[in-house]
Design an enzyme around this catalytic site. Structure first.
Site, PDB file in Angstrom:
ATOM      1  N   GLU A  65     -14.324  -3.176  47.180  1.00 54.75           N
ATOM      2  CA  GLU A  65     -13.138  -2.324  47.115  1.00 54.75           C
ATOM      3  C   GLU A  65     -13.535  -1.080  46.338  1.00 54.75           C
ATOM      4  O   GLU A  65     -13.957  -1.151  45.177  1.00 54.75           O
ATOM      5  CB  GLU A  65     -11.972  -3.048  46.422  1.00 54.75           C
ATOM      6  CG  GLU A  65     -10.737  -2.158  46.352  1.00 54.75           C
ATOM      7  CD  GLU A  65      -9.492  -2.870  45.819  1.00 54.75           C
ATOM      8  OE1 GLU A  65      -9.435  -4.112  45.846  1.00 54.75           O
ATOM      9  OE2 GLU A  65      -8.583  -2.150  45.368  1.00 54.75           O
ATOM     10  N   ARG A  91      -0.225  -9.811  30.437  1.00 51.50           N
ATOM     11  CA  ARG A  91       0.855  -8.835  30.186  1.00 51.50           C
ATOM     12  C   ARG A  91       1.856  -8.741  31.338  1.00 51.50           C
ATOM     13  O   ARG A  91       2.964  -8.295  31.157  1.00 51.50           O
ATOM     14  CB  ARG A  91       0.274  -7.455  29.872  1.00 51.50           C
ATOM     15  CG  ARG A  91      -0.388  -6.798  31.041  1.00 51.50           C
ATOM     16  CD  ARG A  91      -0.707  -5.357  30.730  1.00 51.50           C
ATOM     17  NE  ARG A  91      -1.866  -5.256  29.863  1.00 51.50           N
ATOM     18  CZ  ARG A  91      -2.656  -4.182  29.827  1.00 51.50           C
ATOM     19  NH1 ARG A  91      -2.362  -3.144  30.579  1.00 51.50           N
ATOM     20  NH2 ARG A  91      -3.719  -4.137  29.060  1.00 51.50           N
ATOM     21  N   HIS A 146       3.570  -5.104  39.115  1.00 50.21           N
ATOM     22  CA  HIS A 146       4.598  -4.338  38.399  1.00 50.21           C
ATOM     23  C   HIS A 146       5.992  -4.943  38.503  1.00 50.21           C
ATOM     24  O   HIS A 146       6.870  -4.597  37.721  1.00 50.21           O
ATOM     25  CB  HIS A 146       4.555  -2.864  38.805  1.00 50.21           C
ATOM     26  CG  HIS A 146       3.286  -2.244  38.307  1.00 50.21           C
ATOM     27  ND1 HIS A 146       3.060  -2.042  36.972  1.00 50.21           N
ATOM     28  CD2 HIS A 146       2.166  -1.877  38.948  1.00 50.21           C
ATOM     29  CE1 HIS A 146       1.843  -1.546  36.810  1.00 50.21           C
ATOM     30  NE2 HIS A 146       1.281  -1.439  37.993  1.00 50.21           N
ATOM     31  N   THR A 173      -6.416  -0.783  35.168  1.00 49.23           N
ATOM     32  CA  THR A 173      -7.866  -0.778  35.387  1.00 49.23           C
ATOM     33  C   THR A 173      -8.373   0.665  35.390  1.00 49.23           C
ATOM     34  O   THR A 173      -7.887   1.490  36.155  1.00 49.23           O
ATOM     35  CB  THR A 173      -8.193  -1.458  36.746  1.00 49.23           C
ATOM     36  OG1 THR A 173      -7.414  -2.650  36.842  1.00 49.23           O
ATOM     37  CG2 THR A 173      -9.656  -1.793  36.848  1.00 49.23           C
ATOM     38  N   HIS A 200      -2.980  -9.482  39.716  1.00 54.62           N
ATOM     39  CA  HIS A 200      -4.035  -9.460  38.701  1.00 54.62           C
ATOM     40  C   HIS A 200      -3.608 -10.335  37.525  1.00 54.62           C
ATOM     41  O   HIS A 200      -2.674  -9.992  36.805  1.00 54.62           O
ATOM     42  CB  HIS A 200      -4.234  -7.994  38.249  1.00 54.62           C
ATOM     43  CG  HIS A 200      -5.373  -7.785  37.299  1.00 54.62           C
ATOM     44  ND1 HIS A 200      -5.763  -6.535  36.893  1.00 54.62           N
ATOM     45  CD2 HIS A 200      -6.197  -8.651  36.662  1.00 54.62           C
ATOM     46  CE1 HIS A 200      -6.775  -6.644  36.058  1.00 54.62           C
ATOM     47  NE2 HIS A 200      -7.056  -7.911  35.885  1.00 54.62           N
ATOM     48  N   HIS A 216      -6.278   1.936  44.166  1.00 53.03           N
ATOM     49  CA  HIS A 216      -5.950   2.350  42.804  1.00 53.03           C
ATOM     50  C   HIS A 216      -5.333   3.748  42.804  1.00 53.03           C
ATOM     51  O   HIS A 216      -5.957   4.711  43.234  1.00 53.03           O
ATOM     52  CB  HIS A 216      -7.137   2.321  41.825  1.00 53.03           C
ATOM     53  CG  HIS A 216      -6.649   2.021  40.435  1.00 53.03           C
ATOM     54  ND1 HIS A 216      -6.224   3.007  39.585  1.00 53.03           N
ATOM     55  CD2 HIS A 216      -6.437   0.851  39.803  1.00 53.03           C
ATOM     56  CE1 HIS A 216      -5.778   2.432  38.480  1.00 53.03           C
ATOM     57  NE2 HIS A 216      -5.896   1.126  38.587  1.00 53.03           N
ATOM     58  N   ARG A 260      -4.245 -10.984  34.204  1.00 56.02           N
ATOM     59  CA  ARG A 260      -5.018 -10.372  33.114  1.00 56.02           C
ATOM     60  C   ARG A 260      -5.203 -11.363  31.978  1.00 56.02           C
ATOM     61  O   ARG A 260      -4.394 -12.274  31.789  1.00 56.02           O
ATOM     62  CB  ARG A 260      -4.306  -9.129  32.590  1.00 56.02           C
ATOM     63  CG  ARG A 260      -4.262  -7.985  33.602  1.00 56.02           C
ATOM     64  CD  ARG A 260      -3.688  -6.744  32.945  1.00 56.02           C
ATOM     65  NE  ARG A 260      -4.667  -6.125  32.091  1.00 56.02           N
ATOM     66  CZ  ARG A 260      -5.369  -5.027  32.388  1.00 56.02           C
ATOM     67  NH1 ARG A 260      -5.164  -4.405  33.514  1.00 56.02           N
ATOM     68  NH2 ARG A 260      -6.257  -4.553  31.556  1.00 56.02           N
TER      69      ARG A 260
HETATM   70  N1  PXP Z   1      -6.977  -2.445  43.473  1.00 54.94           N
HETATM   71  C1  PXP Z   1      -7.411  -2.848  42.246  1.00 54.94           C
HETATM   72  C2  PXP Z   1      -8.763  -3.462  42.154  1.00 54.94           C
HETATM   73  C3  PXP Z   1      -6.608  -2.708  41.107  1.00 54.94           C
HETATM   74  O1  PXP Z   1      -7.058  -3.104  39.907  1.00 54.94           O
HETATM   75  C4  PXP Z   1      -5.299  -2.190  41.259  1.00 54.94           C
HETATM   76  C5  PXP Z   1      -4.400  -2.126  40.065  1.00 54.94           C
HETATM   77  O2  PXP Z   1      -4.099  -3.405  39.610  1.00 54.94           O
HETATM   78  C6  PXP Z   1      -4.893  -1.803  42.541  1.00 54.94           C
HETATM   79  C7  PXP Z   1      -5.755  -1.925  43.626  1.00 54.94           C
HETATM   80  C8  PXP Z   1      -3.545  -1.223  42.776  1.00 54.94           C
HETATM   81  O3  PXP Z   1      -3.440  -0.046  42.059  1.00 54.94           O
HETATM   82  P1  PXP Z   1      -2.049   0.711  41.966  1.00 54.94           P
HETATM   83  O4  PXP Z   1      -1.105  -0.205  41.263  1.00 54.94           O
HETATM   84  O5  PXP Z   1      -2.371   1.938  41.184  1.00 54.94           O
HETATM   85  O6  PXP Z   1      -1.606   0.996  43.371  1.00 54.94           O
END
Ligand code: PXP
Length: 238
Positions: A150, A48, A9, A100, A42, A190, A44
């Site tokens: 995970e 993005r 982010h 995701t 990530h 997540h 992608r």
């Molecule tokens: N784990 C995985 C596999 C994810 O895809 C993400 C989001 O990119 C995260 C953890 C982190 O999620 P969040 O940004 O919602 O904390």
């Protein structure tokens, strides 16, 4: 319990204006300095947020293990093979999604996942699979020969009622205990934030949490160092 900080982010903010800042590479260095155990990013397919340059530099400079989240897309797998991050986590990816949306279905995508694992492990990358808290997915991960999973905490994080929160929490607890019996290293993540994390850290068997959005959002107010320190304080099991 280990903390992986997802810096996607920071890149989202940069891409919004096409500037060179804020830089996820700087964020990764500060995250390491703040005491996190790994950096998650990530790459992608639509680029993005995170770009190739980001993960190359994070790997070189952050002095923390890089956990590259990625799909099984051939081009991405080829890039990951060259990059050789410490770990790759395979995730499902849809162009239209905001983030995701669920775990990777290892049964439906068995061949693609297997082929990606074979290519990536050949160059020594540790493999993790992001899956929903479902026994048949955990068994499928075992059949694919990986040691790390995970668990997707997305549904738990989005639960709107006490009833569904308790239901989703129970699913996570059962999945973790099942996975530990099968000798997996169990990570989770997540949608975790400074509130809902309190219930997750109590679950015995979870060894790592990967958190991005809530930490980067709090950083806007207090800075990334304090945001990570606050999160790490919540990791102390009560
Ligand atoms: N784990 C995985 C596999 C994810 O895809 C993400 C989001 O990119 C995260 C953890 C982190 O999620 P969040 O940004 O919602 O904390």
């Amino acid at each position: 319990m280990k903390l992986g900080v997802n810096v996607d982010h920071v890149a989202t903010l940069r891409q919004a204006r096409g500037t060179s800042y804020p830089d996820p590479v700087v964020a990764a260095m500060l995250a390491r300095h703040s005491g996190c155990d790994s950096i998650v990013a990530h790459l992608r397919e639509d680029r993005r947020h995170i770009q190739e340059r980001d993960v190359i530099l994070i790997k070189e400079t952050a002095k923390a293990p890089l956990n590259l989240e990625m799909s099984t897309n051939k081009e991405i797998v080829a890039f990951a093979k060259d990059l050789a991050p410490y770990q790759s986590t395979l995730v499902p990816e849809k162009r239209q999604e905001l983030t995701t949306e669920g775990g990777l279905d290892l049964i439906k995508n068995h061949n693609k996942v297997k082929a990606s694992i074979n290519k990536l492990t050949k160059v020594g990358i540790r493999m993790s699979l992001f899956i929903d808290p479902v026994k048949k997915q955990i068994k499928a991960a075992k059949d694919l020969g990986v040691d790390i999973i995970e668990i997707n905490t997305g549904k738990f994080s989005e639960a709107k009622s006490q009833f569904s929160l308790a239901k989703e929490l129970r699913k996570i607890k059962e999945a973790v205990s099942f996975a530990k019996k099968m000798n997996f290293f169990v990570a989770a993540g997540h949608g975790l934030d400074y509130e809902n994390i309190k219930q997750i850290v109590k679950i015995e068997g979870i060894e790592e949490l990967n958190i991005g959005h809530s930490i980067i959002c709090r950083s806007v107010y207090v800075g990334i160092v304090s945001a990570i320190e606050e999160m790490l304080n919540l990791f102390k099991r009560k």
